[in-house]
Motif scaffolding. Structure first.
Motif, PDB file in Angstrom:
ATOM      1  N   PHE A   1      -4.689   4.821   5.442  1.00 13.46           N
ATOM      2  CA  PHE A   1      -5.122   3.592   4.777  1.00 13.46           C
ATOM      3  C   PHE A   1      -5.687   3.872   3.382  1.00 13.46           C
ATOM      4  O   PHE A   1      -5.996   2.939   2.642  1.00 13.46           O
ATOM      5  CB  PHE A   1      -6.164   2.862   5.626  1.00 13.46           C
TER       6      PHE A   1
ATOM      7  N   ALA B   1      -1.463  -0.261   1.110  1.00 13.69           N
ATOM      8  CA  ALA B   1      -2.156  -1.495   0.728  1.00 13.69           C
ATOM      9  C   ALA B   1      -1.228  -2.419  -0.054  1.00 13.69           C
ATOM     10  O   ALA B   1      -1.226  -3.637   0.149  1.00 13.69           O
ATOM     11  CB  ALA B   1      -3.397  -1.167  -0.106  1.00 13.69           C
TER      12      ALA B   1
ATOM     13  N   SER C   1      -6.896  -2.436   2.099  1.00  9.25           N
ATOM     14  CA  SER C   1      -5.636  -2.928   2.673  1.00  9.25           C
ATOM     15  C   SER C   1      -5.827  -4.289   3.322  1.00  9.25           C
ATOM     16  O   SER C   1      -4.977  -5.179   3.203  1.00  9.25           O
ATOM     17  CB  SER C   1      -5.109  -1.931   3.713  1.00  9.25           C
TER      18      SER C   1
END
Length: 447
Positions: free
Chosen positions: A419, A425, A153
């Protein structure tokens, strides 16, 4: 809001990826277990080659790869052979990510420098700080996998900030529509899965009966909450994208209904809970403005929010039953993670999902308690600063992605490892493509 322009409906070259990826995903979902895996790989190669060709006729290589990356989200939790990602961790999402990274490196070498904004700088710093929890991982290889997933990300932000000058403003409109269409593909897949399980009595994709009235539909995702949150983020994107462009029509209502219904059908509560919270927050600001003007619309909007909450509760109740308000052990998991943090307050016990499971138990279902346990204060403080910086940047520069990313971060308070969700992302990548505007200019627009 800056960065979004009025445009006609996407042309054939923009609708074509929707139908191609829909066909590919439904093929894998319905008959993927019964056909040769090499055949699935061949179909995938052909589909993405067609998408690449048609997308190139409209834009450049950066635009094309990002488009393919977005459309690969529905397939990002399985490998390129349509099988389990755990068996071979190479997905189309990974391949397009590497392709975008290569374009970034070539551009860097060609130009001799990399463009950094403050989000890029924070991302690079966080990537560096994250090495400390990696080094203390119980299993370095297991920790490395989580480190890569998390830092993807942050690397996307750096890549997007540098490559955004390769894109036109209208390209971002198309990419936003692509995100919505990819979410719609996933929603259709969930509906098809529900049909096969309930009408044809045949299990396809990731499916579990979890007791009472709960049937968990995971489509091709490996996590029900990830799936529900992804669909909810698509619904939020539909609303705010159309609102920004001054559109409100039957198509928008249908798309939101499709995505919200599919999110609820997964039986995971995270998506609908995050969506309701976002709309309540948004409504609060509108209600405040109406109250200052003394209009009756404030009361009507309050009533609408109450109806939304009650309707969402009743709909989720139908797929969750009596355990709707149960925390599913989240409190205990988060409490245990906080105890781990108190024992290792500086650096935590290190990265590694499997390592954490063997040493402590199930990964905590909260973004912050997870980072406290695995990375200690040295990782949690930077992640808080990063999230606040992302939200501030989005609020100032991108009033479409601001509520969408907010929705995902809210969802991250109820699920583990947000994440690693892939779509977060991509949203951060899209945000990094936005040009920064002076505060004075941005303040001319209301939320």
């Amino acid at each position: 809001m800056q960065g979004w322009v009025h445009m006609s409906n996407a042309g054939v070259e923009d609708k074509l990826p929707f139908y191609i990826v829909l066909l590919l995903t439904l093929t894998i979902l319905i008959i993927g277990e019964s056909i040769n895996k090499n055949f699935i790989l061949g179909i995938g190669l052909l589909c993405w080659a067609v998408i690449f060709f048609f997308s190139q006729t409209r834009g450049n290589i950066v635009f094309t790869i990002i488009k393919m990356l977005i459309f690969s989200i529905p397939l990002s939790f399985i490998n390129i052979f349509g099988a389990s990602y755990a068996d071979l961790p190479i997905s189309w999402f990974n391949i397009f990510y590497v392709g975008l990274f290569i374009v970034f490196i070539i551009s860097w070498l060609k130009n001799g420098n990399v463009y950094f904004n403050y989000l890029s700088i924070i991302s690079v710093c966080f990537t560096g700080i994250s090495i400390f929890p990696l080094l203390v991982s119980y299993d370095l290889l297991d920790g490395l996998k989580q480190y890569i997933n998390i830092t993807t990300s942050f690397l996307f932000i750096t890549i997007g900030s540098h490559l955004k000058h390769n894109l036109r403003t209208s390209d971002k409109n198309v990419l936003a529509i692509d995100y919505i269409m990819a979410a719609k593909i996933t929603a259709i897949g969930v509906l098809v899965q529900v049909f096969y399980v309930n009408v044809l009595d045949r299990e396809i994709g990731k499916y579990e009966y979890l007791g009472h009235v709960r049937h968990a539909y995971g489509y091709l995702f490996n996590d029900y909450s990830f799936l529900a949150l992804y669909l909810a983020s698509g619904a939020v994107m539909v609303f705010f994208f159309n609102r920004t462009l001054g559109k409100s029509n039957i198509k928008m209502i249908f798309e939101m209904g499709l995505l919200i219904s599919a999110s609820i059908m997964t039986s995971a509560r995270t998506g609908i809970a995050a969506l309701v919270i976002v709309f309540c927050i948004f409504s609060f600001f509108i209600i405040y403005k109406f109250m200052l003007k003394g209009t009756v619309y404030a009361i009507l909007l309050i009533i609408f929010n109450l109806i939304l909450i009650v309707f969402s509760y009743l709909m989720v109740m139908r797929v969750r039953g009596i355990d709707l308000l149960a925390d599913s052990g989240r409190t205990q998991l988060n409490s245990r993670a906080f105890d781990v943090f108190l024992e290792n307050p500086l650096i935590g016990i290190g990265f590694g999902a499997d390592s954490y499971s063997s040493m402590v138990g199930v990964i905590p279902h909260n973004l912050f308690t997870q980072f406290l346990a695995q990375g200690g204060a040295i990782l949690t403080i930077p992640i808080i600063l990063f999230i606040l910086s992302v939200l501030w940047f989005a609020f100032r520069n991108d009033r479409v992605l601001f509520p969408v990313i907010t929705c995902v971060f809210i969802g991250g308070l109820f699920i583990p490892d947000v994440f690693n969700s892939r779509f977060l992302a991509v949203l951060l990548l899209l945000l990094s493509l936005e040009k920064e505007y002076p505060q004075k200019q941005v303040n001319q627009n209301s939320f």
